[in-house]
Design a protein around this motif. Sequence first.
Motif, PDB file in Angstrom:
ATOM      1  N   MET A 158     -26.045  13.103   4.857  1.00 22.33           N
ATOM      2  CA  MET A 158     -27.207  13.845   4.391  1.00 22.33           C
ATOM      3  C   MET A 158     -27.937  14.501   5.566  1.00 22.33           C
ATOM      4  N   VAL A 159     -28.645  15.567   5.239  1.00 20.43           N
ATOM      5  CA  VAL A 159     -29.531  16.233   6.190  1.00 20.43           C
ATOM      6  C   VAL A 159     -30.882  16.385   5.491  1.00 20.43           C
ATOM      7  N   HIS A 160     -31.949  16.171   6.246  1.00 20.87           N
ATOM      8  CA  HIS A 160     -33.305  16.139   5.681  1.00 20.87           C
ATOM      9  C   HIS A 160     -34.121  17.311   6.198  1.00 20.87           C
ATOM     10  N   GLN A 216     -26.590  17.623   1.274  1.00 19.81           N
ATOM     11  CA  GLN A 216     -25.359  17.060   1.823  1.00 19.81           C
ATOM     12  C   GLN A 216     -24.806  18.030   2.866  1.00 19.81           C
ATOM     13  N   SER A 217     -24.560  17.533   4.061  1.00 23.33           N
ATOM     14  CA  SER A 217     -24.039  18.377   5.147  1.00 23.33           C
ATOM     15  C   SER A 217     -22.539  18.584   4.969  1.00 23.33           C
ATOM     16  N   PRO A 218     -21.958  19.538   5.707  1.00 25.65           N
ATOM     17  CA  PRO A 218     -20.515  19.742   5.595  1.00 25.65           C
ATOM     18  C   PRO A 218     -19.699  18.523   6.023  1.00 25.65           C
ATOM     19  N   VAL A 219     -20.294  17.648   6.835  1.00 26.46           N
ATOM     20  CA  VAL A 219     -19.549  16.463   7.281  1.00 26.46           C
ATOM     21  C   VAL A 219     -19.789  15.262   6.372  1.00 26.46           C
ATOM     22  N   ALA A 248     -26.296  17.661  16.976  1.00 26.71           N
ATOM     23  CA  ALA A 248     -25.970  19.089  16.995  1.00 26.71           C
ATOM     24  C   ALA A 248     -26.718  19.883  15.928  1.00 26.71           C
ATOM     25  N   CYS A 249     -27.178  19.209  14.888  1.00 24.62           N
ATOM     26  CA  CYS A 249     -27.916  19.920  13.834  1.00 24.62           C
ATOM     27  C   CYS A 249     -29.276  20.335  14.378  1.00 24.62           C
ATOM     28  N   PRO A 250     -29.615  21.622  14.298  1.00 24.22           N
ATOM     29  CA  PRO A 250     -30.916  22.050  14.834  1.00 24.22           C
ATOM     30  C   PRO A 250     -32.099  21.374  14.156  1.00 24.22           C
ATOM     31  N   LEU A 251     -31.939  20.998  12.911  1.00 22.29           N
ATOM     32  CA  LEU A 251     -33.044  20.334  12.214  1.00 22.29           C
ATOM     33  C   LEU A 251     -33.316  18.942  12.770  1.00 22.29           C
ATOM     34  N   SER A 252     -32.336  18.350  13.449  1.00 28.22           N
ATOM     35  CA  SER A 252     -32.515  16.993  13.980  1.00 28.22           C
ATOM     36  C   SER A 252     -33.604  16.929  15.043  1.00 28.22           C
ATOM     37  N   ASP A 260     -31.838  24.018   1.184  1.00 28.78           N
ATOM     38  CA  ASP A 260     -30.419  24.381   1.286  1.00 28.78           C
ATOM     39  C   ASP A 260     -30.141  24.874   2.708  1.00 28.78           C
ATOM     40  N   PRO A 261     -30.191  23.968   3.697  1.00 27.16           N
ATOM     41  CA  PRO A 261     -30.120  24.415   5.091  1.00 27.16           C
ATOM     42  C   PRO A 261     -28.718  24.793   5.546  1.00 27.16           C
ATOM     43  N   CYS A 262     -27.701  24.345   4.858  1.00 27.46           N
ATOM     44  CA  CYS A 262     -26.342  24.491   5.377  1.00 27.46           C
ATOM     45  C   CYS A 262     -25.687  25.809   4.975  1.00 27.46           C
ATOM     46  N   THR A 263     -26.181  26.446   3.911  1.00 23.82           N
ATOM     47  CA  THR A 263     -25.641  27.741   3.533  1.00 23.82           C
ATOM     48  C   THR A 263     -25.982  28.760   4.624  1.00 23.82           C
ATOM     49  N   GLY A 264     -24.953  29.340   5.201  1.00 21.24           N
ATOM     50  CA  GLY A 264     -25.172  30.327   6.254  1.00 21.24           C
ATOM     51  C   GLY A 264     -25.285  29.750   7.642  1.00 21.24           C
ATOM     52  N   CYS A 265     -25.317  28.438   7.776  1.00 25.49           N
ATOM     53  CA  CYS A 265     -25.390  27.797   9.104  1.00 25.49           C
ATOM     54  C   CYS A 265     -23.980  27.746   9.700  1.00 25.49           C
ATOM     55  N   PRO A 266     -23.813  28.029  10.980  1.00 25.73           N
ATOM     56  CA  PRO A 266     -22.483  27.953  11.593  1.00 25.73           C
ATOM     57  C   PRO A 266     -21.956  26.522  11.740  1.00 25.73           C
ATOM     58  N   ALA A 267     -22.721  25.579  11.301  1.00 23.81           N
ATOM     59  CA  ALA A 267     -22.296  24.171  11.211  1.00 23.81           C
ATOM     60  C   ALA A 267     -21.846  23.579  12.548  1.00 23.81           C
ATOM     61  N   PRO A 268     -22.709  23.554  13.528  1.00 26.10           N
ATOM     62  CA  PRO A 268     -22.343  22.875  14.776  1.00 26.10           C
ATOM     63  C   PRO A 268     -22.092  21.382  14.578  1.00 26.10           C
ATOM     64  N   CYS A 269     -22.633  20.828  13.509  1.00 24.10           N
ATOM     65  CA  CYS A 269     -22.413  19.406  13.227  1.00 24.10           C
ATOM     66  C   CYS A 269     -20.936  19.101  12.988  1.00 24.10           C
ATOM     67  N   ALA A 270     -20.190  20.101  12.526  1.00 27.70           N
ATOM     68  CA  ALA A 270     -18.793  19.862  12.140  1.00 27.70           C
ATOM     69  C   ALA A 270     -17.825  19.949  13.314  1.00 27.70           C
ATOM     70  N   GLY A 276     -33.663  16.396   9.987  1.00 29.13           N
ATOM     71  CA  GLY A 276     -32.265  16.800  10.094  1.00 29.13           C
ATOM     72  C   GLY A 276     -31.317  15.661   9.764  1.00 29.13           C
ATOM     73  N   MET A 277     -30.360  15.443  10.652  1.00 29.52           N
ATOM     74  CA  MET A 277     -29.370  14.390  10.407  1.00 29.52           C
ATOM     75  C   MET A 277     -29.766  13.054  11.039  1.00 29.52           C
ATOM     76  N   MET A 278     -30.948  12.991  11.636  1.00 26.95           N
ATOM     77  CA  MET A 278     -31.446  11.738  12.223  1.00 26.95           C
ATOM     78  C   MET A 278     -32.222  10.956  11.170  1.00 26.95           C
TER      79      MET A 278
HETATM   80  S1  SF4 Z   1     -25.912  21.794  11.587  1.00 22.03           S
HETATM   81 FE1  SF4 Z   1     -26.142  23.327   9.957  1.00 22.03          FE
HETATM   82  S2  SF4 Z   1     -24.476  22.847   8.507  1.00 22.03           S
HETATM   83 FE2  SF4 Z   1     -24.741  21.012   9.806  1.00 22.03          FE
HETATM   84  S3  SF4 Z   1     -26.188  19.718   8.652  1.00 22.03           S
HETATM   85 FE3  SF4 Z   1     -27.410  20.974  10.098  1.00 22.03          FE
HETATM   86  S4  SF4 Z   1     -28.039  22.753   8.861  1.00 22.03           S
HETATM   87 FE4  SF4 Z   1     -26.321  21.796   7.769  1.00 22.03          FE
END
Ligand code: SF4
Length: 210
Positions: free
Chosen positions: A105-107, A99-102, A186-190, A135-145, A111-113
């Motif tokens: 879900m993120v895969h 679950q992303s901060p927003v 914005a999510c790099p995983l996307s 657990d990709p969101c721990t430590g990520c600066p969260a550009p998605c938010a 990613g979020m796509m």
């Molecule tokens: S940008 Fe970072 S915090 Fe947001 S969903 Fe992607 S990995 Fe998680």
Amino acid sequence: MSHAAVEAAAAAAGLIVMGGFHPQTGGTLILLGTGPAFWAAFRASAEATDGAPHPVDRWSKRVIGSIAAACAATCSFPSDGPPYAPFIAWAMATGRFAQSPVGMMVHDRVGMMISLRGALHFTQHLALPARARFDPCTGCPAPCASACPVGALSAAAPYDVPACHDFLDGDGAKSCMVGGCLARRACPLSRGAGRRSEQSALHMRSFHPS
Ligand code: SF4
Ligand code: SF4
């Protein structure tokens, strides 16, 4: 049937295996969704140009129905309902989604796509690949938010759907409507989704018809 064989059948059709798990009721459930090869496969199909409604849903049912038949599985689809099958709960049970901060879900691959297209249900227990906890969101600066120009997707509040639609009627017609949701992008995983702008535009028109 093996997990690798399901992956190969999905890839041949333009889909990816997005995860699997063993339900408490027994057997194996495998989720299929779109990846980098989807758009070309879909564009070459009759559904893409026949002008009838819901072309991606119809394509998904035909293609995944064929995979299920070849694999001696049954299938279900997120577009069928109500009642709707619990695709979000199934996704989280695979361990390949977080679950992303927003709130969305993120895969681990797209990613979020995320575009889940269907589920395969096997009565037999298929061995699934072992994976580390995602657990990709721990430590990520969260550009998605912070990427949404109107703050409709933020970590501070639930998704503000009316604000999103208002933006899409105005300035968003040249940004999100053309290339897809800026927050998801914005999510790099996307980047792993290899999402074509045409595909994002089709998705956005479905979400926000003009
Ligand atoms: S940008 Fe970072 S915090 Fe947001 S969903 Fe992607 S990995 Fe998680
Ligand atoms: S589609 Fe655009 S306006 Fe809507 S949440 Fe995403 S970034 Fe915000």
